[in-house]
Design a protein around this motif. Structure first.
Motif, short mmCIF file in Angstrom:
data_model
loop_
_atom_site.label_atom_id
_atom_site.label_comp_id
_atom_site.label_asym_id
_atom_site.label_seq_id
_atom_site.Cartn_x
_atom_site.Cartn_y
_atom_site.Cartn_z
N GLN A 37 0.95 -1.08 -0.01
CA GLN A 37 0.07 -0.10 0.09
C GLN A 37 0.92 1.22 -0.02
OE1 GLN A 37 -3.94 0.53 2.14
NE2 GLN A 37 -3.51 -1.64 3.05
N SER A 38 1.98 1.15 0.60
CA SER A 38 2.86 2.38 0.91
C SER A 38 3.50 2.75 -0.37
CB SER A 38 3.46 2.48 2.12
OG SER A 38 4.55 1.41 2.14
N GLY A 39 3.86 1.84 -1.02
CA GLY A 39 5.03 1.95 -2.32
C GLY A 39 4.44 2.53 -3.50
N LEU A 40 5.07 2.85 -4.33
CA LEU A 40 4.86 3.37 -5.68
C LEU A 40 4.43 4.68 -5.72
CD1 LEU A 40 3.71 -0.08 -7.05
CD2 LEU A 40 6.01 0.74 -7.25
N GLY A 41 5.20 5.61 -4.99
CA GLY A 41 4.92 7.10 -4.99
C GLY A 41 3.74 7.57 -4.02
N ARG A 42 3.21 6.63 -3.43
CA ARG A 42 1.96 7.02 -2.54
C ARG A 42 2.27 8.02 -1.41
NH1 ARG A 42 -2.86 8.29 -2.41
NH2 ARG A 42 -3.24 6.57 -3.73
N THR A 43 3.54 7.92 -0.82
CA THR A 43 3.69 8.94 0.41
C THR A 43 4.70 10.05 0.10
OG1 THR A 43 5.95 7.64 0.88
CG2 THR A 43 3.68 6.91 1.70
N GLY A 44 4.95 9.94 -1.47
CA GLY A 44 5.77 11.08 -1.91
C GLY A 44 7.10 10.85 -2.09
N THR A 45 7.62 9.45 -2.10
CA THR A 45 8.95 9.12 -2.33
C THR A 45 8.38 7.31 -3.15
OG1 THR A 45 9.11 7.87 -0.22
CG2 THR A 45 10.31 10.05 -0.56
N GLY A 82 10.08 10.47 -11.58
CA GLY A 82 10.03 11.02 -10.03
C GLY A 82 8.79 12.04 -10.07
N ALA A 83 8.04 12.15 -11.40
CA ALA A 83 6.89 13.48 -11.12
C ALA A 83 6.00 13.02 -10.27
CB ALA A 83 6.76 13.69 -12.65
N TYR A 84 5.70 11.73 -10.24
CA TYR A 84 4.53 11.51 -9.57
C TYR A 84 4.83 11.38 -7.95
CZ TYR A 84 1.56 10.04 -13.43
OH TYR A 84 1.00 10.08 -14.77
N GLN A 85 6.15 11.03 -7.53
CA GLN A 85 6.33 11.22 -6.16
C GLN A 85 6.48 12.67 -5.74
OE1 GLN A 85 7.67 9.38 -8.71
NE2 GLN A 85 9.02 7.84 -8.29
N GLY A 128 -7.77 13.67 15.62
CA GLY A 128 -6.26 13.64 15.12
C GLY A 128 -6.19 13.25 13.89
N TYR A 129 -5.02 13.38 13.29
CA TYR A 129 -4.81 12.88 11.86
C TYR A 129 -3.37 12.36 11.73
CZ TYR A 129 -2.42 17.43 10.47
OH TYR A 129 -1.75 18.27 10.40
N ARG A 130 -2.92 11.64 10.69
CA ARG A 130 -1.55 11.41 10.54
C ARG A 130 -1.68 11.22 8.93
NH1 ARG A 130 -4.24 8.92 13.92
NH2 ARG A 130 -5.50 7.65 12.36
N CYS A 131 -0.57 11.91 8.39
CA CYS A 131 -0.64 12.08 6.75
C CYS A 131 0.89 12.01 6.42
CB CYS A 131 -1.24 13.53 6.53
SG CYS A 131 -1.03 14.04 4.98
N ARG A 132 0.90 11.44 5.40
CA ARG A 132 2.31 11.05 4.65
C ARG A 132 2.20 10.98 3.21
NH1 ARG A 132 7.31 9.32 6.66
NH2 ARG A 132 6.73 10.62 8.36
N GLY A 133 2.72 12.29 2.62
CA GLY A 133 2.29 12.20 1.11
C GLY A 133 0.71 12.35 0.95
N LEU A 134 0.14 11.65 -0.13
CA LEU A 134 -1.13 11.69 -0.46
C LEU A 134 -1.80 10.43 0.39
CD1 LEU A 134 -1.73 12.89 -4.10
CD2 LEU A 134 -2.68 14.12 -1.82
#
Length: 401
Positions: free
Chosen positions: A231-239, A308-311, A335-341
């Motif tokens: 879930q977290s890979g392939l651009g989701r978190t900004g990297t 790297g454009a999507y990241q 409360g919230y937790r956010c990393r990238g989108l």
């Protein structure tokens, strides 16, 4: 328009399908980009993106074109024969992840199961663990899939109850607790299996240094570090990978969901050569794993990420998401937790459960998914515009305040 109404189709599903899901009462008929349309023609902004399977939106032109091109040539050979798409797919994954070898599979759960088998084989052949003594350490709150082996090391009673007996050989420790992890690792430990960010748990982000600590601990213990980045890979978190936020390179990375572009299921174990090198012909396989259609689409996904454009887009719009959620603190959001989108949003239980909030958002034309209690998850396609994201946040504000 569809000849049958949403209500008619929902009744048919309830009668004919196993009740292992509780979907929102929307029946999608078509989609493009970040927008969905139901059978009556109502439009919705997709803020879930198929649990990150649709990182590039619905029917991304480059991915659809790759699928069409391959459909006209070859779809399946099985791994009994070679195909002309698989080598390029593996080369792309190696370049993208900085790892060396790929084991292609289909679903995320298959990638996790495959990694468990490989880790045990590696423990016996390389580390020297006594036969049938290998252990794998995982974290409480995890979500790695739904197979009987995987739910056996889940801490979610809904996932576990009624499905035992469970496969032995797993140890569970608190997430984000290096001391507990160190206490659980011993000479029998084949691997530590960790989500860099726990999605199903509500987008739980560990403390800075945790992933680097896992890397160092496993290196000292002579155990593998397996990162579930399905879930977290392939651009989701900004990297490209969530592990990249700490410049950590695991021994193996598990990919899935977005790897198939939202078109076909594609997953992979990508690892160091020493790790995947323990497999020999006949010891593991999949009829559809590595099929040319999936490989062609997977290669197109890798190509989209290669610039790297999507990241960068996920990182930049992630700031917009972060700021929008911060503005709602103490205004219906506790409360919230956010990393990238990617965000987990805790709504005041007095306002409603996560399911109730999701239903209210649906009525306003925004689709999200609840998780535990009064928490909802936001994971829009990385192709969303700033204006669309701000519109979704404004709608959330009207629902929770």
């Amino acid at each position: 328009m569809n000849a049958r109404t949403s209500e008619e189709l929902i009744r048919a599903e309830e009668s004919l399908l196993a009740h292992n899901y509780h979907p929102l009462p929307v029946v999608v008929a078509r989609a493009e980009g970040v927008w969905l349309e139901d059978v009556e023609g109502r439009r919705y902004l997709d803020m879930l993106a198929g649990y990150s399977a649709l990182n590039f939106g619905h029917r991304h032109p480059a991915l659809v074109e790759a699928a069409h091109r391959q459909l006209d040539r070859l779809t399946l050979t099985s791994r009994a024969f070679r195909n002309d798409q698989l080598a390029g797919f593996a080369e792309g994954l190696a370049a993208l992840t900085g790892l060396e070898m790929t084991l292609p599979m289909n679903t995320g759960a298959e990638a996790v199961e495959s990694a468990i088998k490989v880790a045990r084989k590696w423990a016996y052949e390389v580390k020297g663990v006594a036969p049938d003594r290998a252990t794998i350490v995982a974290a409480a709150g995890n979500f790695h899939g739904r197979t009987t082996t995987i739910v056996g090391f889940s801490s979610d009673p809904v996932a576990r109850e009624g499905f035992g007996p469970f496969t032995p050989g797993f140890r569970l420790v608190p997430y984000n607790d290096l001391a507990a992890l160190e206490a659980a690792v011993d000479e029998t430990t084949a691997a530590v299996l960790i989500e860099p960010i726990q999605g199903e748990a509500g987008v739980v982000i560990p403390d800075d240094g945790y992933l680097a600590g896992v890397r160092e601990l496993t290196r000292r213990a002579g155990a593998l570090f397996i990162a579930d980045e399905i879930q977290s890979g392939l651009g989701r978190t900004g990297t490209t990978l969530a592990c990249d936020h700490e410049a950590v390179r695991p021994d193996a990375v598990l990919l899935g969901k977005a790897l198939g572009g939202g078109i076909v299921p594609v997953s992979a174990v990508v690892a160091r050569r020493e790790v995947l090198g323990v497999l020999r012909p006949g010891e593991h396989g999949s009829t559809f794993g590595g099929n040319p259609l999936g490989a062609a689409i997977g290669s197109a996904v890798v190509e989209l990420l290669s610039t790297g454009a999507y990241q960068r887009r996920a990182a930049e719009l992630g700031e917009v998401l972060h700021d929008g959620l911060a503005a709602l603190l103490d205004k219906g959001v506790t409360g919230y937790r956010c990393r990238g989108l990617w965000a987990g949003v805790d709504v005041d239980p007095a306002i409603g459960t996560g399911r109730e909030i999701s239903e209210r958002l649906m009525q306003e034309g925004v689709l999200v998914k609840d998780t535990h209690g009064s928490t909802i998850r936001l994971a829009p396609p990385l192709t969303i515009t700033r204006e669309e994201l701000e519109s979704a946040l404004a709608t959330l504000a009207t629902v929770v305040t």
